[in-house]
Design a protein around this motif. Structure first.
Motif, PDB file in Angstrom:
ATOM      1  N   TYR A  32       0.681  -0.955  -0.022  1.00 39.26           N
ATOM      2  CA  TYR A  32       0.027   0.024   0.048  1.00 39.26           C
ATOM      3  C   TYR A  32       0.709   1.146  -0.152  1.00 39.26           C
ATOM      4  O   TYR A  32       1.816   1.045   0.704  1.00 39.26           O
ATOM      5  N   SER A  33       0.246   2.342  -0.509  1.00 43.82           N
ATOM      6  CA  SER A  33       0.798   3.587  -0.616  1.00 43.82           C
ATOM      7  C   SER A  33       0.091   4.168   0.941  1.00 43.82           C
ATOM      8  O   SER A  33      -1.018   4.155   0.871  1.00 43.82           O
ATOM      9  N   ILE A  34       0.910   4.867   1.712  1.00 42.37           N
ATOM     10  CA  ILE A  34       0.384   5.425   3.017  1.00 42.37           C
ATOM     11  C   ILE A  34       0.525   6.710   3.068  1.00 42.37           C
ATOM     12  O   ILE A  34       1.442   7.191   2.678  1.00 42.37           O
ATOM     13  N   SER A  35      -0.153   7.442   4.133  1.00 43.68           N
ATOM     14  CA  SER A  35      -0.004   8.823   4.445  1.00 43.68           C
ATOM     15  C   SER A  35       0.939   9.055   5.815  1.00 43.68           C
ATOM     16  O   SER A  35       1.110   7.971   6.390  1.00 43.68           O
ATOM     17  N   GLY A  36       1.516   9.886   6.043  1.00 39.63           N
ATOM     18  CA  GLY A  36       2.441  10.064   7.355  1.00 39.63           C
ATOM     19  C   GLY A  36       4.027   9.983   7.077  1.00 39.63           C
ATOM     20  O   GLY A  36       4.399  10.193   6.225  1.00 39.63           O
ATOM     21  N   GLU A  37       4.451   9.272   8.168  1.00 38.05           N
ATOM     22  CA  GLU A  37       5.814   9.440   8.242  1.00 38.05           C
ATOM     23  C   GLU A  37       6.588   8.453   7.266  1.00 38.05           C
ATOM     24  O   GLU A  37       7.719   8.720   6.643  1.00 38.05           O
ATOM     25  N   TYR A  38       5.750   7.543   6.720  1.00 38.45           N
ATOM     26  CA  TYR A  38       6.322   6.468   5.884  1.00 38.45           C
ATOM     27  C   TYR A  38       5.510   6.502   4.779  1.00 38.45           C
ATOM     28  O   TYR A  38       4.381   7.091   4.690  1.00 38.45           O
ATOM     29  N   ASP A  39       6.118   6.062   3.357  1.00 39.31           N
ATOM     30  CA  ASP A  39       5.430   6.280   2.088  1.00 39.31           C
ATOM     31  C   ASP A  39       4.678   4.985   1.847  1.00 39.31           C
ATOM     32  O   ASP A  39       3.585   4.820   1.189  1.00 39.31           O
ATOM     33  N   LEU A  40       5.261   3.637   2.115  1.00 43.76           N
ATOM     34  CA  LEU A  40       4.712   2.549   1.895  1.00 43.76           C
ATOM     35  C   LEU A  40       4.474   1.303   2.993  1.00 43.76           C
ATOM     36  O   LEU A  40       5.131   1.647   3.862  1.00 43.76           O
ATOM     37  N   LEU A  41       3.566   0.656   2.759  1.00 39.36           N
ATOM     38  CA  LEU A  41       3.307  -0.317   3.886  1.00 39.36           C
ATOM     39  C   LEU A  41       3.222  -1.797   3.136  1.00 39.36           C
ATOM     40  O   LEU A  41       2.339  -2.050   2.156  1.00 39.36           O
ATOM     41  N   VAL A  42       4.136  -2.774   3.714  1.00 37.18           N
ATOM     42  CA  VAL A  42       4.243  -3.929   2.936  1.00 37.18           C
ATOM     43  C   VAL A  42       3.814  -5.072   4.028  1.00 37.18           C
ATOM     44  O   VAL A  42       4.280  -5.122   5.319  1.00 37.18           O
ATOM     45  N   LYS A  43       2.812  -6.050   3.505  1.00 36.07           N
ATOM     46  CA  LYS A  43       2.685  -7.099   4.357  1.00 36.07           C
ATOM     47  C   LYS A  43       3.279  -8.401   3.719  1.00 36.07           C
ATOM     48  O   LYS A  43       3.130  -8.528   2.520  1.00 36.07           O
ATOM     49  N   MET A  44       4.100  -8.931   4.599  1.00 37.26           N
ATOM     50  CA  MET A  44       4.927 -10.167   4.179  1.00 37.26           C
ATOM     51  C   MET A  44       4.855 -11.024   5.128  1.00 37.26           C
ATOM     52  O   MET A  44       4.631 -11.064   6.288  1.00 37.26           O
ATOM     53  N   TYR A  45       4.891 -12.451   4.507  1.00 31.78           N
ATOM     54  CA  TYR A  45       4.899 -13.412   5.260  1.00 31.78           C
ATOM     55  C   TYR A  45       6.372 -14.022   5.168  1.00 31.78           C
ATOM     56  O   TYR A  45       6.735 -14.510   4.180  1.00 31.78           O
ATOM     57  N   ILE A  46       6.862 -14.266   6.209  1.00 36.41           N
ATOM     58  CA  ILE A  46       8.241 -14.865   6.502  1.00 36.41           C
ATOM     59  C   ILE A  46       8.118 -16.696   6.614  1.00 36.41           C
ATOM     60  O   ILE A  46       7.414 -17.023   7.443  1.00 36.41           O
ATOM     61  N   PRO A  47       8.882 -17.198   5.741  1.00 35.40           N
ATOM     62  CA  PRO A  47       8.611 -18.624   5.604  1.00 35.40           C
ATOM     63  C   PRO A  47       9.045 -19.106   7.082  1.00 35.40           C
ATOM     64  O   PRO A  47      10.055 -18.643   7.834  1.00 35.40           O
ATOM     65  N   GLU A  48       8.395 -20.308   7.433  1.00 35.51           N
ATOM     66  CA  GLU A  48       8.590 -21.164   8.723  1.00 35.51           C
ATOM     67  C   GLU A  48      10.047 -21.189   8.805  1.00 35.51           C
ATOM     68  O   GLU A  48      10.810 -21.735   7.890  1.00 35.51           O
ATOM     69  N   GLY A  49      10.932 -20.984   9.891  1.00 32.55           N
ATOM     70  CA  GLY A  49      12.268 -21.532  10.135  1.00 32.55           C
ATOM     71  C   GLY A  49      13.416 -20.291   9.498  1.00 32.55           C
ATOM     72  O   GLY A  49      14.512 -20.362   9.893  1.00 32.55           O
ATOM     73  N   GLU A  50      12.684 -19.240   8.784  1.00 32.62           N
ATOM     74  CA  GLU A  50      13.626 -18.387   8.357  1.00 32.62           C
ATOM     75  C   GLU A  50      13.934 -17.129   9.518  1.00 32.62           C
ATOM     76  O   GLU A  50      12.766 -16.912  10.237  1.00 32.62           O
ATOM     77  N   ASP A  51      15.016 -16.658   9.629  1.00 25.21           N
ATOM     78  CA  ASP A  51      15.331 -15.590  10.585  1.00 25.21           C
ATOM     79  C   ASP A  51      14.601 -14.280   9.992  1.00 25.21           C
ATOM     80  O   ASP A  51      14.913 -13.898   8.824  1.00 25.21           O
ATOM     81  N   VAL A  52      13.652 -13.663  10.693  1.00 27.05           N
ATOM     82  CA  VAL A  52      12.785 -12.246  10.128  1.00 27.05           C
ATOM     83  C   VAL A  52      14.023 -11.378   9.502  1.00 27.05           C
ATOM     84  O   VAL A  52      13.804 -10.909   8.454  1.00 27.05           O
ATOM     85  N   GLY A  53      14.877 -11.027  10.424  1.00 27.98           N
ATOM     86  CA  GLY A  53      15.802  -9.831   9.963  1.00 27.98           C
ATOM     87  C   GLY A  53      16.559 -10.212   8.602  1.00 27.98           C
ATOM     88  O   GLY A  53      16.665  -9.448   8.020  1.00 27.98           O
ATOM     89  N   LYS A  54      17.175 -11.421   8.789  1.00 34.89           N
ATOM     90  CA  LYS A  54      18.091 -11.728   7.561  1.00 34.89           C
ATOM     91  C   LYS A  54      17.094 -11.957   6.394  1.00 34.89           C
ATOM     92  O   LYS A  54      17.293 -11.512   5.244  1.00 34.89           O
ATOM     93  N   TYR A  55      15.891 -12.399   6.506  1.00 33.35           N
ATOM     94  CA  TYR A  55      15.051 -12.504   5.171  1.00 33.35           C
ATOM     95  C   TYR A  55      14.776 -11.198   4.606  1.00 33.35           C
ATOM     96  O   TYR A  55      14.745 -10.916   3.430  1.00 33.35           O
ATOM     97  N   ILE A  56      14.247 -10.215   5.722  1.00 32.29           N
ATOM     98  CA  ILE A  56      13.850  -8.910   5.269  1.00 32.29           C
ATOM     99  C   ILE A  56      14.986  -8.350   4.330  1.00 32.29           C
ATOM    100  O   ILE A  56      15.144  -7.618   3.391  1.00 32.29           O
ATOM    101  N   ASN A  57      16.383  -8.163   5.173  1.00 37.96           N
ATOM    102  CA  ASN A  57      17.609  -7.828   4.445  1.00 37.96           C
ATOM    103  C   ASN A  57      17.797  -8.284   3.206  1.00 37.96           C
ATOM    104  O   ASN A  57      18.147  -7.641   2.556  1.00 37.96           O
ATOM    105  N   ALA A  58      17.690  -9.417   3.170  1.00 41.61           N
ATOM    106  CA  ALA A  58      18.042 -10.332   1.749  1.00 41.61           C
ATOM    107  C   ALA A  58      17.105 -10.107   0.660  1.00 41.61           C
ATOM    108  O   ALA A  58      17.486 -10.071  -0.600  1.00 41.61           O
ATOM    109  N   ASN A  59      16.014  -9.789   1.082  1.00 40.50           N
ATOM    110  CA  ASN A  59      14.767  -9.952  -0.090  1.00 40.50           C
ATOM    111  C   ASN A  59      14.222  -8.400  -0.338  1.00 40.50           C
ATOM    112  O   ASN A  59      13.617  -8.367  -1.234  1.00 40.50           O
TER     113      ASN A  59
END
Length: 78
Positions: A32-59
């Protein structure tokens, strides 16, 4: 799968380019495009067993134009 919401602040004038780049990667559930301090909002599902931070950084965080992010973890759906 772990559901996370990621608010993205883009460099001025790059929000559409950032959104297009994210959409092409097909790693999100919703974007989504959003108003306020940020411009976009992403809803994401992290695969089971993946480290959330590493997954977001890598992808997601190497998309050109991203200036800052805020990740919100979810715990339970009601």
């Amino acid at each position: 799968m772990q559901c996370v919401f990621i608010s993205i602040r883009c460099r001025p004038g790059t929000a559409y380019d950032v959104a297009d780049a994210i959409a092409l990667r097909e790693i999100h559930s919703e974007l989504y495009s959003i108003s306020g301090e940020y411009d976009l909002l992403v809803k994401m599902y992290i695969p089971e067993g993946e480290d959330v931070g590493k997954y977001i950084n890598a992808n997601l965080l190497d998309v050109p134009g991203i200036e800052r992010t805020l990740t919100t973890l979810t715990f339970k759906a009601f």
